[in-house]
Design an enzyme around this catalytic site. Structure first.
Site, PDB file in Angstrom:
ATOM      1  CB  ILE A  14      33.695  25.780 135.313  1.00 42.93           C
ATOM      2  CG1 ILE A  14      32.551  26.047 136.123  1.00 42.93           C
ATOM      3  CG2 ILE A  14      34.086  24.246 135.695  1.00 42.93           C
ATOM      4  CD1 ILE A  14      32.005  27.559 135.664  1.00 42.93           C
ATOM      5  CE  LYS A  90      26.696  24.053 132.578  1.00 36.14           C
ATOM      6  NZ  LYS A  90      26.888  24.074 131.148  1.00 36.14           N
ATOM      7  CG  ASP A 168      28.372  23.011 128.315  1.00 36.40           C
ATOM      8  OD1 ASP A 168      28.658  22.061 129.020  1.00 36.40           O
ATOM      9  OD2 ASP A 168      29.001  24.167 128.459  1.00 36.40           O
TER      10      ASP A 168
END
Length: 314
Positions: A14, A90, A168
Protein backbone atom coordinates in the site's frame (compact mmCIF):
# COMPACT_ATOMS: atom_id res chain seq x y z
CA UNK A 1 3.39 27.22 0.73
CA UNK A 2 5.11 25.62 3.70
CA UNK A 3 6.62 22.23 2.86
CA UNK A 4 6.48 19.68 5.67
CA UNK A 5 9.03 16.89 5.88
CA UNK A 6 7.36 13.55 6.47
CA UNK A 7 8.53 10.03 7.32
CA UNK A 8 6.74 6.98 5.97
CA UNK A 9 6.74 3.99 8.30
CA UNK A 10 6.14 0.57 6.71
CA UNK A 11 7.14 0.16 3.07
CA UNK A 12 4.75 -2.52 1.83
CA UNK A 13 2.34 -2.79 -1.07
CA UNK A 14 0.00 0.00 0.00
CA UNK A 15 2.91 2.35 0.66
CA UNK A 16 4.43 1.73 -2.76
CA UNK A 17 1.14 1.76 -4.65
CA UNK A 18 -0.50 4.75 -2.97
CA UNK A 19 1.41 6.64 -0.28
CA UNK A 20 4.73 7.22 -2.02
CA UNK A 21 3.21 8.52 -5.30
CA UNK A 22 0.75 10.70 -3.37
CA UNK A 23 3.48 12.28 -1.23
CA UNK A 24 5.63 12.85 -4.31
CA UNK A 25 2.77 14.68 -6.05
CA UNK A 26 1.80 16.81 -3.03
CA UNK A 27 3.60 20.17 -2.77
CA UNK A 28 2.83 20.29 0.95
CA UNK A 29 5.04 17.30 1.82
CA UNK A 30 8.58 16.08 1.21
CA UNK A 31 9.45 12.43 1.88
CA UNK A 32 12.48 12.86 4.09
CA UNK A 33 12.84 9.34 5.52
CA UNK A 34 11.35 5.89 5.62
CA UNK A 35 11.24 3.17 8.27
CA UNK A 36 11.45 -0.42 7.05
CA UNK A 37 13.27 -3.46 8.34
CA UNK A 38 13.40 -4.91 4.84
CA UNK A 39 14.73 -1.79 3.13
CA UNK A 40 13.16 1.45 2.02
CA UNK A 41 13.11 3.10 -1.38
CA UNK A 42 15.94 4.27 -3.59
CA UNK A 43 17.18 7.75 -2.81
CA UNK A 44 15.45 8.15 0.56
CA UNK A 45 17.08 7.76 3.96
CA UNK A 46 15.86 4.59 5.68
CA UNK A 47 15.87 3.41 9.28
CA UNK A 48 15.22 -0.12 10.48
CA UNK A 49 13.07 0.97 13.44
CA UNK A 50 10.86 3.95 14.17
CA UNK A 51 12.68 4.69 17.42
CA UNK A 52 15.93 5.11 15.54
CA UNK A 53 14.29 7.45 13.03
CA UNK A 54 12.67 9.57 15.73
CA UNK A 55 15.99 9.92 17.55
CA UNK A 56 18.03 10.62 14.42
CA UNK A 57 15.58 13.01 12.74
CA UNK A 58 14.00 15.38 15.27
CA UNK A 59 13.56 17.79 12.35
CA UNK A 60 10.86 15.65 10.71
CA UNK A 61 7.53 16.90 12.15
CA UNK A 62 5.11 14.41 10.54
CA UNK A 63 4.88 10.64 10.34
CA UNK A 64 2.58 8.46 8.23
CA UNK A 65 2.13 4.90 9.50
CA UNK A 66 1.26 2.17 6.99
CA UNK A 67 2.25 -0.98 8.85
CA UNK A 68 -0.36 -3.58 9.94
CA UNK A 69 -2.71 -2.47 12.72
CA UNK A 70 -1.36 -4.60 15.59
CA UNK A 71 2.10 -2.94 15.83
CA UNK A 72 0.76 0.47 14.81
CA UNK A 73 -0.30 1.61 18.27
CA UNK A 74 3.22 1.45 19.72
CA UNK A 75 4.65 3.28 16.71
CA UNK A 76 1.97 5.98 16.81
CA UNK A 77 2.37 6.47 20.55
CA UNK A 78 6.13 6.78 20.17
CA UNK A 79 5.76 9.33 17.38
CA UNK A 80 3.27 11.43 19.34
CA UNK A 81 5.50 11.16 22.40
CA UNK A 82 8.34 12.53 20.30
CA UNK A 83 6.21 15.51 19.29
CA UNK A 84 5.28 14.45 15.76
CA UNK A 85 2.02 14.75 13.87
CA UNK A 86 0.69 11.29 12.96
CA UNK A 87 -1.37 9.92 10.09
CA UNK A 88 -2.76 6.39 10.44
CA UNK A 89 -3.57 4.04 7.57
CA UNK A 90 -6.89 2.26 7.99
CA UNK A 91 -7.96 0.62 10.19
CA UNK A 92 -6.50 3.13 12.65
CA UNK A 93 -5.82 0.46 15.25
CA UNK A 94 -6.30 -3.13 16.31
CA UNK A 95 -8.90 -2.01 18.85
CA UNK A 96 -11.15 0.95 19.55
CA UNK A 97 -9.46 1.53 22.91
CA UNK A 98 -6.08 1.99 21.23
CA UNK A 99 -7.39 4.63 18.87
CA UNK A 100 -9.14 6.58 21.60
CA UNK A 101 -6.01 6.47 23.74
CA UNK A 102 -3.97 7.86 20.83
CA UNK A 103 -6.55 10.61 20.39
CA UNK A 104 -6.15 11.63 24.02
CA UNK A 105 -2.36 11.52 23.72
CA UNK A 106 -2.42 13.72 20.61
CA UNK A 107 -4.71 16.22 22.32
CA UNK A 108 -2.44 16.39 25.36
CA UNK A 109 0.63 16.86 23.16
CA UNK A 110 -1.03 19.47 20.96
CA UNK A 111 -0.31 17.41 17.84
CA UNK A 112 -2.42 16.33 14.88
CA UNK A 113 -3.73 12.76 14.72
CA UNK A 114 -5.43 11.79 11.47
CA UNK A 115 -7.18 8.41 11.48
CA UNK A 116 -7.72 7.97 7.77
CA UNK A 117 -10.50 6.16 5.93
CA UNK A 118 -9.36 6.27 2.33
CA UNK A 119 -12.69 5.14 0.85
CA UNK A 120 -14.34 8.26 2.26
CA UNK A 121 -12.16 10.15 -0.23
CA UNK A 122 -13.25 8.11 -3.25
CA UNK A 123 -14.07 10.15 -6.34
CA UNK A 124 -17.85 9.90 -5.99
CA UNK A 125 -18.13 9.97 -2.19
CA UNK A 126 -18.91 13.66 -1.78
CA UNK A 127 -21.36 13.66 -4.69
CA UNK A 128 -23.18 10.65 -3.22
CA UNK A 129 -23.40 12.27 0.21
CA UNK A 130 -24.76 15.48 -1.27
CA UNK A 131 -27.32 13.64 -3.44
CA UNK A 132 -28.61 11.61 -0.48
CA UNK A 133 -28.92 14.60 1.85
CA UNK A 134 -32.52 15.15 2.89
CA UNK A 135 -33.84 12.02 1.19
CA UNK A 136 -35.73 9.25 2.99
CA UNK A 137 -33.69 6.05 2.92
CA UNK A 138 -35.74 2.92 2.16
CA UNK A 139 -33.10 0.16 1.84
CA UNK A 140 -29.32 -0.30 1.80
CA UNK A 141 -27.33 -3.14 0.25
CA UNK A 142 -23.53 -3.46 0.32
CA UNK A 143 -21.55 -6.04 -1.67
CA UNK A 144 -17.79 -5.98 -1.10
CA UNK A 145 -16.13 -9.03 -2.64
CA UNK A 146 -12.59 -9.63 -3.83
CA UNK A 147 -9.94 -12.30 -4.22
CA UNK A 148 -7.70 -12.30 -1.14
CA UNK A 149 -4.91 -14.02 -3.06
CA UNK A 150 -4.78 -11.07 -5.45
CA UNK A 151 -4.99 -8.25 -2.92
CA UNK A 152 -3.18 -9.74 0.09
CA UNK A 153 -0.79 -12.37 -1.27
CA UNK A 154 1.13 -14.14 1.47
CA UNK A 155 0.12 -11.65 4.18
CA UNK A 156 -0.21 -13.93 7.18
CA UNK A 157 -0.78 -11.03 9.60
CA UNK A 158 -4.19 -10.36 8.10
CA UNK A 159 -5.42 -13.79 9.23
CA UNK A 160 -4.24 -13.35 12.81
CA UNK A 161 -6.08 -11.74 15.75
CA UNK A 162 -6.13 -8.01 15.11
CA UNK A 163 -5.67 -8.47 11.39
CA UNK A 164 -9.47 -8.31 10.82
CA UNK A 165 -9.62 -10.84 7.98
CA UNK A 166 -12.26 -9.91 5.42
CA UNK A 167 -13.07 -6.81 7.44
CA UNK A 168 -9.79 -5.29 6.27
CA UNK A 169 -11.45 -4.49 2.90
CA UNK A 170 -14.96 -4.59 4.34
CA UNK A 171 -14.23 -1.69 6.66
CA UNK A 172 -13.70 0.41 3.52
CA UNK A 173 -17.36 -0.14 2.66
CA UNK A 174 -18.41 0.70 6.21
CA UNK A 175 -16.39 3.90 6.24
CA UNK A 176 -17.82 4.99 2.90
CA UNK A 177 -21.36 4.12 3.95
CA UNK A 178 -21.10 6.04 7.21
CA UNK A 179 -19.96 9.11 5.29
CA UNK A 180 -22.66 9.23 2.64
CA UNK A 181 -25.76 8.13 4.58
CA UNK A 182 -27.83 10.94 6.10
CA UNK A 183 -28.91 8.58 8.92
CA UNK A 184 -27.03 6.49 11.45
CA UNK A 185 -26.97 2.68 11.44
CA UNK A 186 -26.10 0.19 14.13
CA UNK A 187 -25.27 -3.47 13.64
CA UNK A 188 -27.90 -5.96 14.79
CA UNK A 189 -26.52 -9.30 13.61
CA UNK A 190 -23.70 -11.04 11.76
CA UNK A 191 -22.58 -14.40 10.48
CA UNK A 192 -18.81 -14.73 10.24
CA UNK A 193 -17.22 -17.54 8.21
CA UNK A 194 -13.84 -18.66 9.59
CA UNK A 195 -11.61 -21.02 7.62
CA UNK A 196 -10.82 -23.97 9.87
CA UNK A 197 -7.10 -23.11 9.75
CA UNK A 198 -7.38 -19.35 10.28
CA UNK A 199 -8.13 -17.01 13.20
CA UNK A 200 -9.95 -14.35 11.15
CA UNK A 201 -13.03 -14.54 8.92
CA UNK A 202 -12.93 -15.00 5.16
CA UNK A 203 -16.56 -13.85 4.72
CA UNK A 204 -19.20 -11.95 6.67
CA UNK A 205 -22.93 -11.31 6.32
CA UNK A 206 -24.10 -8.28 8.31
CA UNK A 207 -27.45 -6.71 9.15
CA UNK A 208 -28.01 -3.19 10.42
CA UNK A 209 -30.94 -1.17 11.70
CA UNK A 210 -31.67 2.52 11.33
CA UNK A 211 -34.47 4.99 12.02
CA UNK A 212 -38.08 4.37 10.98
CA UNK A 213 -37.57 0.63 10.61
CA UNK A 214 -34.72 0.94 8.09
CA UNK A 215 -32.76 -2.26 7.56
CA UNK A 216 -29.46 -2.54 5.79
CA UNK A 217 -27.38 -5.55 4.83
CA UNK A 218 -23.78 -6.07 3.80
CA UNK A 219 -21.97 -9.06 2.34
CA UNK A 220 -18.18 -9.26 2.47
CA UNK A 221 -16.35 -12.14 0.81
CA UNK A 222 -12.68 -12.85 0.08
CA UNK A 223 -13.43 -15.84 -2.18
CA UNK A 224 -14.56 -13.77 -5.15
CA UNK A 225 -13.48 -14.90 -8.60
CA UNK A 226 -13.81 -13.09 -11.92
CA UNK A 227 -13.21 -9.55 -10.76
CA UNK A 228 -13.91 -7.39 -7.73
CA UNK A 229 -17.36 -6.23 -6.65
CA UNK A 230 -17.18 -3.11 -4.50
CA UNK A 231 -20.60 -1.52 -4.55
CA UNK A 232 -23.23 0.14 -2.38
CA UNK A 233 -26.86 0.44 -3.47
CA UNK A 234 -29.22 2.78 -1.63
CA UNK A 235 -32.93 3.00 -2.38
CA UNK A 236 -34.56 6.30 -1.45
CA UNK A 237 -38.11 7.63 -1.61
CA UNK A 238 -37.40 9.07 -5.07
CA UNK A 239 -34.60 7.14 -6.80
CA UNK A 240 -31.90 4.53 -6.35
CA UNK A 241 -28.25 5.45 -5.97
CA UNK A 242 -25.43 3.04 -6.66
CA UNK A 243 -21.73 3.47 -5.98
CA UNK A 244 -19.43 1.06 -7.81
CA UNK A 245 -15.69 0.41 -8.05
CA UNK A 246 -15.23 1.25 -4.39
CA UNK A 247 -16.89 4.64 -4.70
CA UNK A 248 -15.18 5.79 -7.87
CA UNK A 249 -18.38 5.78 -9.95
CA UNK A 250 -21.86 7.03 -9.16
CA UNK A 251 -25.14 5.97 -10.79
CA UNK A 252 -28.66 7.26 -10.16
CA UNK A 253 -31.45 5.05 -11.51
CA UNK A 254 -28.85 3.40 -13.75
CA UNK A 255 -27.53 6.63 -15.27
CA UNK A 256 -23.89 7.38 -14.50
CA UNK A 257 -23.22 10.80 -12.97
CA UNK A 258 -20.19 12.95 -13.65
CA UNK A 259 -17.84 13.30 -10.67
CA UNK A 260 -14.50 15.03 -10.19
CA UNK A 261 -12.04 14.46 -7.36
CA UNK A 262 -8.27 14.14 -6.93
CA UNK A 263 -8.40 10.49 -5.85
CA UNK A 264 -8.32 8.80 -2.46
CA UNK A 265 -4.72 9.06 -1.28
CA UNK A 266 -3.92 12.48 -2.78
CA UNK A 267 -7.02 13.71 -0.97
CA UNK A 268 -5.85 12.11 2.29
CA UNK A 269 -2.52 13.91 2.22
CA UNK A 270 -4.22 17.18 1.32
CA UNK A 271 -6.45 16.70 4.37
CA UNK A 272 -3.45 15.87 6.59
CA UNK A 273 -1.74 19.10 5.54
CA UNK A 274 -4.91 21.06 6.31
CA UNK A 275 -5.21 19.49 9.76
CA UNK A 276 -1.58 20.24 10.63
CA UNK A 277 -1.99 23.85 9.47
CA UNK A 278 -5.16 24.26 11.55
CA UNK A 279 -3.78 22.47 14.62
CA UNK A 280 -6.63 19.95 14.54
CA UNK A 281 -7.16 16.17 14.57
CA UNK A 282 -9.61 13.96 12.72
CA UNK A 283 -10.40 10.71 14.53
CA UNK A 284 -13.64 8.83 13.81
CA UNK A 285 -14.01 5.26 15.08
CA UNK A 286 -17.52 4.55 13.75
CA UNK A 287 -16.40 2.05 11.05
CA UNK A 288 -14.29 0.23 13.64
CA UNK A 289 -17.27 0.15 16.02
CA UNK A 290 -19.29 -1.71 13.38
CA UNK A 291 -16.50 -4.28 13.03
CA UNK A 292 -16.17 -4.71 16.78
CA UNK A 293 -19.93 -5.18 17.04
CA UNK A 294 -19.78 -7.85 14.34
CA UNK A 295 -17.22 -9.82 16.32
CA UNK A 296 -19.25 -9.35 19.53
CA UNK A 297 -22.67 -10.21 18.08
CA UNK A 298 -21.67 -12.46 15.21
CA UNK A 299 -22.39 -16.15 14.87
CA UNK A 300 -19.17 -17.97 13.94
CA UNK A 301 -19.28 -20.81 11.43
CA UNK A 302 -16.39 -22.97 10.23
CA UNK A 303 -15.69 -23.24 6.51
CA UNK A 304 -13.03 -24.98 4.41
CA UNK A 305 -9.40 -24.30 5.18
CA UNK A 306 -7.74 -21.46 3.26
CA UNK A 307 -4.30 -21.78 1.67
CA UNK A 308 -2.37 -19.02 -0.08
CA UNK A 309 -1.33 -21.52 -2.71
CA UNK A 310 -4.40 -23.34 -4.10
CA UNK A 311 -2.17 -26.32 -4.90
CA UNK A 312 -1.83 -26.93 -1.16
CA UNK A 313 -5.52 -27.80 -0.97
CA UNK A 314 -5.92 -31.55 -0.69
Amino acid sequence: MTVTDIALVGIGKIARDQHIPSIAADPAFYLAATVSGSGGIVGVENHAEIGAMLAARPDIPAVSLTMPPVPRFAAASAALGAGRHVMLEKPPGASIAEVLKLERQARAAGKTLFATWHSRHAEAADAARDWLAGKAIRAVRVDWKEDVRKWHPGQDWIWQPGGLGVFDPGINALSLLSKILPVSLHLTGATLSFPENRAAPIAADLTFAGPDGLRAEAVFDWRQEGGEIWQIEIETDSSTLKLTEGGARLHVDGAEQSVEAPGEYPSLYRRFAELIEAGQSDVDVEPLVHVADAFMLGRHIAVAAFHDDPQEIS
